[in-house]
Design a protein around this motif. Structure first.
Motif, PDB file in Angstrom:
ATOM      1  N   GLU A  16       7.077   1.344   1.212  1.00 13.63           N
ATOM      2  CA  GLU A  16       8.289   1.212   0.269  1.00 13.63           C
ATOM      3  C   GLU A  16       9.348   0.651   1.032  1.00 13.63           C
ATOM      4  O   GLU A  16       9.658   1.218   2.276  1.00 13.63           O
ATOM      5  CB  GLU A  16       8.688   2.609  -0.220  1.00 13.63           C
ATOM      6  CG  GLU A  16       7.389   3.079  -1.351  1.00 13.63           C
ATOM      7  CD  GLU A  16       6.250   3.814  -0.745  1.00 13.63           C
ATOM      8  OE1 GLU A  16       6.540   4.332   0.395  1.00 13.63           O
ATOM      9  OE2 GLU A  16       5.180   3.624  -1.012  1.00 13.63           O
ATOM     10  N   GLU A  32       0.783  -1.285   0.199  1.00 19.36           N
ATOM     11  CA  GLU A  32       0.003  -0.042  -0.010  1.00 19.36           C
ATOM     12  C   GLU A  32       0.822   1.225  -0.022  1.00 19.36           C
ATOM     13  O   GLU A  32       1.963   1.205   0.252  1.00 19.36           O
ATOM     14  CB  GLU A  32      -0.880  -0.033   1.176  1.00 19.36           C
ATOM     15  CG  GLU A  32      -2.071  -1.270   1.272  1.00 19.36           C
ATOM     16  CD  GLU A  32      -3.051  -1.274   2.433  1.00 19.36           C
ATOM     17  OE1 GLU A  32      -2.838  -0.237   3.318  1.00 19.36           O
ATOM     18  OE2 GLU A  32      -3.809  -1.957   2.408  1.00 19.36           O
ATOM     19  N   LYS A  33       0.102   2.443  -0.396  1.00 25.68           N
ATOM     20  CA  LYS A  33       1.221   3.499  -0.362  1.00 25.68           C
ATOM     21  C   LYS A  33       1.715   3.727   1.065  1.00 25.68           C
ATOM     22  O   LYS A  33       1.119   3.601   2.038  1.00 25.68           O
ATOM     23  CB  LYS A  33      -0.032   4.998  -0.601  1.00 25.68           C
ATOM     24  CG  LYS A  33       0.954   6.195  -0.952  1.00 25.68           C
ATOM     25  CD  LYS A  33      -0.176   7.345  -1.036  1.00 25.68           C
ATOM     26  CE  LYS A  33       0.482   8.404  -1.534  1.00 25.68           C
ATOM     27  NZ  LYS A  33      -0.241   9.676  -1.988  1.00 25.68           N
ATOM     28  N   TYR A  78       7.526  -2.130  -9.061  1.00 27.65           N
ATOM     29  CA  TYR A  78       6.116  -2.017  -8.447  1.00 27.65           C
ATOM     30  C   TYR A  78       5.195  -2.126  -9.709  1.00 27.65           C
ATOM     31  O   TYR A  78       5.392  -1.441 -10.465  1.00 27.65           O
ATOM     32  CB  TYR A  78       5.882  -0.489  -7.887  1.00 27.65           C
ATOM     33  CG  TYR A  78       6.855  -0.189  -6.468  1.00 27.65           C
ATOM     34  CD1 TYR A  78       6.701  -1.017  -5.317  1.00 27.65           C
ATOM     35  CD2 TYR A  78       7.844   0.781  -6.512  1.00 27.65           C
ATOM     36  CE1 TYR A  78       7.165  -0.839  -4.224  1.00 27.65           C
ATOM     37  CE2 TYR A  78       8.264   0.975  -5.221  1.00 27.65           C
ATOM     38  CZ  TYR A  78       8.209   0.051  -4.225  1.00 27.65           C
ATOM     39  OH  TYR A  78       8.741   0.469  -2.874  1.00 27.65           O
ATOM     40  N   ARG A 100      -1.061  -2.115  -5.598  1.00 20.02           N
ATOM     41  CA  ARG A 100       0.192  -2.156  -5.909  1.00 20.02           C
ATOM     42  C   ARG A 100       0.784  -3.558  -5.435  1.00 20.02           C
ATOM     43  O   ARG A 100       0.848  -3.779  -4.261  1.00 20.02           O
ATOM     44  CB  ARG A 100       0.843  -1.151  -5.254  1.00 20.02           C
ATOM     45  CG  ARG A 100       2.253  -0.838  -5.973  1.00 20.02           C
ATOM     46  CD  ARG A 100       2.815   0.467  -5.477  1.00 20.02           C
ATOM     47  NE  ARG A 100       2.924   0.720  -3.973  1.00 20.02           N
ATOM     48  CZ  ARG A 100       3.915   1.275  -3.358  1.00 20.02           C
ATOM     49  NH1 ARG A 100       4.423   2.565  -4.078  1.00 20.02           N
ATOM     50  NH2 ARG A 100       3.956   1.547  -2.169  1.00 20.02           N
ATOM     51  N   HIS A 134       1.538  -1.458 -10.743  1.00 21.80           N
ATOM     52  CA  HIS A 134       0.302  -0.718 -10.448  1.00 21.80           C
ATOM     53  C   HIS A 134      -0.901  -1.045 -10.997  1.00 21.80           C
ATOM     54  O   HIS A 134      -0.732  -1.237 -12.339  1.00 21.80           O
ATOM     55  CB  HIS A 134       0.645   0.804 -10.649  1.00 21.80           C
ATOM     56  CG  HIS A 134       1.594   1.410 -10.122  1.00 21.80           C
ATOM     57  ND1 HIS A 134       1.436   1.864  -8.762  1.00 21.80           N
ATOM     58  CD2 HIS A 134       3.002   1.283 -10.367  1.00 21.80           C
ATOM     59  CE1 HIS A 134       2.785   2.500  -8.367  1.00 21.80           C
ATOM     60  NE2 HIS A 134       3.735   1.981  -9.150  1.00 21.80           N
TER      61      HIS A 134
END
Length: 272
Positions: free
Chosen positions: A88, A84-85, A95, A103, A97
């Motif tokens: 990272e 998820e956002k 990644y 993602r 999308h």
């Protein structure tokens, strides 16, 4: 290195994540290569396509759209996860999308993995796939077929069954465990394997691989499922990585030897 059961566990995880057939919106690379250069231009032709299915061939994952597929090999330390956002991480290299805000992240600290493009009609001739032997869990892999493929092989049996041209996906762990279960010594010259013992070995290869898949694979290094969980088949090892320990059957010490560049484990009393 993840072997067939571990890769199949990841395939099932990706299949569940992608079951609603999301559309691929972008492929974001954090570096241009892993083990080999990543063909981003070819992969970008899949953008705008829905994911139709996730397959496995040997230790390769194939994420298919109608226009072709993405081929992934986990190498030594590769993992896929939903990211998820804000999630990272160090060593995230790819990644993917998708529509719906999904993602996928590919993380690989040692960068021995592969990420490649496969045309829809290219499986039989793709350089990474065309040389592969039968799948060990398929009807194509039988005692008869194994026996025939080994009749002129001078090499040790354990080395032979790890040859991807003979049968795919029987890696170091499962070769040692299957040979123990079949009571066959790994040093036996492959051409001396009888048809009767070939039938038994195929039966044990199938059983052990299926059992490992059911238990989420073996987590002895960096392997993790798409959920981040570890497998637990390693808790049932009979010989692998048990050199010097007592055999679970006869209590004699488990032996070890490097064969074909890989550590091999067996019981000198139980395996003949």
């Amino acid at each position: 290195m993840p072997e067939l059961p571990e890769v199949e566990v990841v395939r099932k995880g990706l299949e569940e994540i992608l079951k609603k057939e999301p559309t691929l919106l972008d492929i974001e690379l954090k570096r241009p290569d892993l083990r080999d250069p990543i063909p981003l231009k070819k992969l970008k032709t899949l953008i705008g396509q829905k994911v139709r299915k996730v397959e496995r061939r040997a230790k390769y994952l194939l994420i298919w759209t109608d226009k072709g597929g993405m081929l992934s090999h986990l190498g030594m330390t590769g993992t896929w996860r939903v990211a998820e956002k804000g999630d990272e991480r160090l060593h995230d290299h790819i990644y993917l999308h998708f529509s719906g805000g999904l993602r996928l992240a590919y993380r690989d600290p040692r960068r021995f993995g592969i990420f490649d493009f496969v045309a829809a009609d290219d499986v039989a001739v793709h350089p990474r796939l065309k040389i592969l032997g039968p799948e060990p869990l398929s009807a194509e892999f039988t005692g008869e077929s194994l026996w025939q493929s080994l009749r002129n092989k001078q090499i040790a049996l354990k080395v032979a069954i790890m040859d991807q041209k003979i049968v795919v996906g029987v890696g170091n762990i499962y070769a040692s465990e299957a040979l123990f279960a079949a009571k066959i010594k790994p040093t036996l010259p492959a051409k001396k394997l009888s048809l009767e013992r070939a039938n038994l070995l195929v039966k044990e290869i199938r059983r052990i691989l299926a059992e490992s898949i059911k238990k989420g694979g073996s987590s002895i290094s960096d392997f993790a499922q798409t959920s981040g969980e570890s497998g637990y088949f390693q808790n049932t090892f009979k010989v692998y990585d048990r050199a010097g320990q007592p055999c679970v059957v006869c209590k004699q010490q488990i032996k070890s030897k490097v064969m074909g560049g890989r550590n091999t484990f067996w019981c000198g009393h139980c395996q003949k």
